[in-house]
Design a protein around this motif. Structure first.
Motif, PDB file in Angstrom:
ATOM      1  N   ASP A 108       0.713  -1.532  -0.053  1.00  8.40           N
ATOM      2  CA  ASP A 108       0.050  -0.101  -0.095  1.00  8.40           C
ATOM      3  C   ASP A 108       0.773   1.232  -0.185  1.00  8.40           C
ATOM      4  OD1 ASP A 108      -2.160  -1.593   0.016  1.00  8.40           O
ATOM      5  OD2 ASP A 108      -2.493  -1.282   2.133  1.00  8.40           O
ATOM      6  N   PHE A 109       1.843   1.158   0.814  1.00 10.97           N
ATOM      7  CA  PHE A 109       2.791   2.429   0.785  1.00 10.97           C
ATOM      8  C   PHE A 109       3.485   2.781  -0.554  1.00 10.97           C
ATOM      9  CE2 PHE A 109       6.905   4.384   1.741  1.00 10.97           C
ATOM     10  CZ  PHE A 109       6.466   5.405   2.428  1.00 10.97           C
ATOM     11  N   ALA A 110       3.861   1.505  -1.247  1.00 14.78           N
ATOM     12  CA  ALA A 110       4.573   1.713  -2.546  1.00 14.78           C
ATOM     13  C   ALA A 110       3.528   2.293  -3.645  1.00 14.78           C
ATOM     14  CB  ALA A 110       5.063   0.476  -2.938  1.00 14.78           C
ATOM     15  N   GLU A 111       2.290   2.063  -3.406  1.00 15.01           N
ATOM     16  CA  GLU A 111       1.102   2.501  -4.413  1.00 15.01           C
ATOM     17  C   GLU A 111       1.122   4.056  -4.066  1.00 15.01           C
ATOM     18  OE1 GLU A 111      -2.433   0.355  -3.980  1.00 15.01           O
ATOM     19  OE2 GLU A 111      -1.467  -1.338  -4.960  1.00 15.01           O
ATOM     20  N   GLU A 112       1.401   4.481  -2.862  1.00 17.16           N
ATOM     21  CA  GLU A 112       1.263   5.923  -2.640  1.00 17.16           C
ATOM     22  C   GLU A 112       2.509   6.699  -3.037  1.00 17.16           C
ATOM     23  OE1 GLU A 112       0.558   6.105   1.518  1.00 17.16           O
ATOM     24  OE2 GLU A 112      -1.202   4.845   1.537  1.00 17.16           O
ATOM     25  N   LEU A 113       3.563   6.034  -3.259  1.00 18.63           N
ATOM     26  CA  LEU A 113       4.610   6.787  -4.013  1.00 18.63           C
ATOM     27  C   LEU A 113       4.552   7.375  -5.080  1.00 18.63           C
ATOM     28  CD1 LEU A 113       7.570   4.640  -2.479  1.00 18.63           C
ATOM     29  CD2 LEU A 113       6.933   6.758  -1.643  1.00 18.63           C
ATOM     30  N   LYS A 114       4.956   8.675  -5.377  1.00 21.82           N
ATOM     31  CA  LYS A 114       4.498   9.512  -6.682  1.00 21.82           C
ATOM     32  C   LYS A 114       5.890  10.313  -6.752  1.00 21.82           C
ATOM     33  CE  LYS A 114       0.055   7.957  -6.495  1.00 21.82           C
ATOM     34  NZ  LYS A 114      -0.101   6.790  -7.696  1.00 21.82           N
ATOM     35  N   VAL A 115       5.935  10.451  -8.003  1.00 18.74           N
ATOM     36  CA  VAL A 115       7.218  11.408  -8.415  1.00 18.74           C
ATOM     37  C   VAL A 115       6.656  12.627  -9.062  1.00 18.74           C
ATOM     38  CG1 VAL A 115       8.700   9.482  -8.936  1.00 18.74           C
ATOM     39  CG2 VAL A 115       7.061  10.546 -10.752  1.00 18.74           C
ATOM     40  N   ASP A 116       7.379  13.812  -8.887  1.00 25.59           N
ATOM     41  CA  ASP A 116       6.659  15.200  -9.428  1.00 25.59           C
ATOM     42  C   ASP A 116       7.256  15.468 -11.093  1.00 25.59           C
ATOM     43  OD1 ASP A 116       9.631  15.577  -9.373  1.00 25.59           O
ATOM     44  OD2 ASP A 116       9.409  16.868  -7.487  1.00 25.59           O
ATOM     45  N   SER A 117       6.996  16.449 -11.554  1.00 25.06           N
ATOM     46  CA  SER A 117       7.459  16.632 -12.734  1.00 25.06           C
ATOM     47  C   SER A 117       8.886  16.440 -13.147  1.00 25.06           C
ATOM     48  CB  SER A 117       7.066  18.067 -13.205  1.00 25.06           C
ATOM     49  OG  SER A 117       7.449  19.304 -12.333  1.00 25.06           O
ATOM     50  N   ASN A 118       9.762  16.741 -11.976  1.00 18.12           N
ATOM     51  CA  ASN A 118      11.302  16.515 -12.346  1.00 18.12           C
ATOM     52  C   ASN A 118      11.752  15.042 -12.051  1.00 18.12           C
ATOM     53  OD1 ASN A 118      11.617  19.340 -12.655  1.00 18.12           O
ATOM     54  ND2 ASN A 118      11.294  19.883 -10.551  1.00 18.12           N
ATOM     55  N   GLY A 119      10.549  14.096 -11.785  1.00 22.90           N
ATOM     56  CA  GLY A 119      10.899  12.712 -11.806  1.00 22.90           C
ATOM     57  C   GLY A 119      11.508  12.478 -10.051  1.00 22.90           C
ATOM     58  N   ARG A 120      11.366  13.501  -9.085  1.00 22.20           N
ATOM     59  CA  ARG A 120      11.775  13.244  -7.910  1.00 22.20           C
ATOM     60  C   ARG A 120      10.424  12.589  -6.902  1.00 22.20           C
ATOM     61  NH1 ARG A 120      14.307  18.915  -6.599  1.00 22.20           N
ATOM     62  NH2 ARG A 120      12.350  19.402  -7.533  1.00 22.20           N
ATOM     63  N   LEU A 121      10.881  11.848  -6.020  1.00 19.09           N
ATOM     64  CA  LEU A 121       9.783  11.379  -5.458  1.00 19.09           C
ATOM     65  C   LEU A 121       8.865  12.240  -4.506  1.00 19.09           C
ATOM     66  CD1 LEU A 121      11.280   8.004  -3.958  1.00 19.09           C
ATOM     67  CD2 LEU A 121       9.365   8.188  -5.394  1.00 19.09           C
ATOM     68  N   ARG A 122       7.782  12.211  -4.125  1.00 14.79           N
ATOM     69  CA  ARG A 122       6.974  13.266  -3.167  1.00 14.79           C
ATOM     70  C   ARG A 122       6.659  12.772  -2.130  1.00 14.79           C
ATOM     71  NH1 ARG A 122       1.882  14.954  -7.028  1.00 14.79           N
ATOM     72  NH2 ARG A 122       1.488  16.188  -5.011  1.00 14.79           N
ATOM     73  N   LEU A 123       7.372  12.914  -1.318  1.00 17.48           N
ATOM     74  CA  LEU A 123       7.390  12.289   0.341  1.00 17.48           C
ATOM     75  C   LEU A 123       6.728  13.281   1.293  1.00 17.48           C
ATOM     76  CD1 LEU A 123      11.158  11.327  -0.082  1.00 17.48           C
ATOM     77  CD2 LEU A 123       9.132   9.683  -0.578  1.00 17.48           C
ATOM     78  N   GLU A 124       6.362  14.628   1.149  1.00 14.10           N
ATOM     79  CA  GLU A 124       5.926  15.299   2.120  1.00 14.10           C
ATOM     80  C   GLU A 124       4.400  14.523   2.920  1.00 14.10           C
ATOM     81  OE1 GLU A 124       4.334  16.454  -1.829  1.00 14.10           O
ATOM     82  OE2 GLU A 124       6.116  16.049  -0.960  1.00 14.10           O
ATOM     83  N   GLY A 174      12.068   8.040   6.023  1.00 17.57           N
ATOM     84  CA  GLY A 174      11.191   7.060   6.729  1.00 17.57           C
ATOM     85  C   GLY A 174      11.575   6.395   8.230  1.00 17.57           C
ATOM     86  N   LEU A 175      11.057   5.586   8.841  1.00 23.52           N
ATOM     87  CA  LEU A 175      11.252   5.187  10.077  1.00 23.52           C
ATOM     88  C   LEU A 175      11.985   3.698  10.193  1.00 23.52           C
ATOM     89  CD1 LEU A 175       8.038   6.047  11.845  1.00 23.52           C
ATOM     90  CD2 LEU A 175       9.941   7.297  12.039  1.00 23.52           C
ATOM     91  N   VAL A 176      12.974   3.732  10.976  1.00 21.73           N
ATOM     92  CA  VAL A 176      13.630   2.570  10.947  1.00 21.73           C
ATOM     93  C   VAL A 176      13.673   2.168  12.358  1.00 21.73           C
ATOM     94  CG1 VAL A 176      16.029   1.324  10.833  1.00 21.73           C
ATOM     95  CG2 VAL A 176      15.423   3.022   9.187  1.00 21.73           C
ATOM     96  N   ALA A 177      13.409   0.610  12.746  1.00 22.05           N
ATOM     97  CA  ALA A 177      13.398   0.349  14.245  1.00 22.05           C
ATOM     98  C   ALA A 177      14.787   0.317  14.807  1.00 22.05           C
ATOM     99  CB  ALA A 177      12.990  -1.218  13.996  1.00 22.05           C
ATOM    100  N   SER A 178      14.477   0.942  16.132  1.00 20.49           N
ATOM    101  CA  SER A 178      15.688   1.107  16.895  1.00 20.49           C
ATOM    102  C   SER A 178      16.482  -0.277  17.321  1.00 20.49           C
ATOM    103  CB  SER A 178      15.584   1.997  18.184  1.00 20.49           C
ATOM    104  OG  SER A 178      16.680   1.992  18.969  1.00 20.49           O
ATOM    105  N   GLY A 179      17.544  -0.608  17.143  1.00 17.76           N
ATOM    106  CA  GLY A 179      18.205  -1.798  17.434  1.00 17.76           C
ATOM    107  C   GLY A 179      18.145  -2.730  16.084  1.00 17.76           C
ATOM    108  N   LEU A 180      17.636  -2.526  15.085  1.00 20.13           N
ATOM    109  CA  LEU A 180      17.418  -3.380  14.053  1.00 20.13           C
ATOM    110  C   LEU A 180      18.740  -3.628  13.319  1.00 20.13           C
ATOM    111  CD1 LEU A 180      15.589  -5.143  12.209  1.00 20.13           C
ATOM    112  CD2 LEU A 180      15.506  -3.163  10.789  1.00 20.13           C
ATOM    113  N   PRO A 181      19.393  -4.874  13.431  1.00 22.39           N
ATOM    114  CA  PRO A 181      20.763  -4.984  12.773  1.00 22.39           C
ATOM    115  C   PRO A 181      20.675  -4.781  11.176  1.00 22.39           C
ATOM    116  CG  PRO A 181      19.725  -7.153  13.130  1.00 22.39           C
ATOM    117  CD  PRO A 181      18.755  -5.979  14.002  1.00 22.39           C
ATOM    118  N   GLU A 182      21.701  -4.605  10.802  1.00 22.80           N
ATOM    119  CA  GLU A 182      21.834  -4.547   9.232  1.00 22.80           C
ATOM    120  C   GLU A 182      21.493  -5.746   8.459  1.00 22.80           C
ATOM    121  OE1 GLU A 182      25.205  -3.291   5.708  1.00 22.80           O
ATOM    122  OE2 GLU A 182      25.684  -3.091   7.917  1.00 22.80           O
TER     123      GLU A 182
END
Length: 242
Positions: A51-67, A90-98
């Motif tokens: 669902d989150f991936a479907e919400e990702l859009k790009v502007d006229s310059n080809g950049r992601l709109r994240l606001e 985005g948000l990353v879980a604290s303590g999550l290993p690489e």
């Protein structure tokens, strides 16, 4: 030590059987809950990532709109990465290993203190020139907390069910033995000679106890006839002797 009555013995056996059945159910719930809840967490994680991936859009310059994006949904942390794995936002879980990226593959990562499910989706937004990664993470502690809640509810209600089963079993046993009590009382009155005309006269049972009661009634009737015949013989003999 006073011996237990038959009613109490049957009640104890019945209650013990209920305890065994409920214990088996409790064990089955314990074993199945983890799998069901973890599967639910997995499905929720994958759904939120898509669902989150479907919400990702790009502007006229080809950049992601994240606001206007929400990076925390139902406990799932979401983040966007460049194709090379560099985090954009985005948000990353604290303590999550690489954890290496793996397209549409559920991974489990963490330590002794905490574990997470990690799910990645490699995709290219519409009208975009580049590919991106969407990563979702969710702590497994949420599933375990739900499991503990279910187990606490079971631990609360199972003793109540056992108590109700015990009371219900005793009531059923007492009701079933009521004809036996009537048979005992009738036999006691006839044995004492206070009332030879006493009969049990069960109605509507039509079972083994009813058959036993009818047998006793027949025996009581013959005893009464025998006593009456003996009394008549004694009276006649006394009259002749006088």
């Amino acid at each position: 030590m006073k011996k237990l009555s038959v009613k109490m013995k049957i009640t104890l056996w019945y209650t013990g059987l209920i305890v065994i059945i409920l214990s088996a159910i409790f064990t089955a719930v314990l074993l199945a809950t983890d799998k069901v809840l973890l599967l639910g967490v997995q499905n929720k994680l994958e759904e939120e990532v898509y669902d989150f991936a479907e919400e990702l859009k790009v502007d006229s310059n080809g950049r992601l709109r994240l606001e206007k994006l929400d990076f925390l949904k139902d406990g799932v942390r979401l983040a966007v990465y460049h194709e090379n794995g560099q985090m954009i936002t985005g948000l990353v879980a604290s303590g999550l290993p690489e954890t290496p990226f793996a397209d549409e593959l559920l991974q489990k990562a963490g330590s002794d203190q905490q574990n997470w499910f990690v799910y990645d989706f490699y995709f290219k937004p519409r009208h975009a020139d580049n590919f991106y990664w969407v990563r979702g993470t969710v702590p497994l502690s949420s599933a375990y907390a739900e499991r503990d809640k279910i187990l606490r509810q079971c631990a609360l209600f199972f003793p109540l069910l056992i108590l109700l089963a015990a009371l219900g079993g005793y009531w059923i046993t007492k009701k079933a033995f009521r004809p036996v009590t009537r048979i005992t009382e009738a036999a006691a009155q006839i044995s004492s000679g206070s009332d030879l005309s006493k009969r049990i006269e069960l109605e509507g049972a039509d079972d083994e106890i009813d058959t036993l009661a009818k047998t006793f009634d027949g025996m009581f009737a013959r005893l009464e006839d025998a006593f009456e015949a003996e009394r008549q013989f004694t009276d006649d003999a006394s009259h002749e002797l006088r």
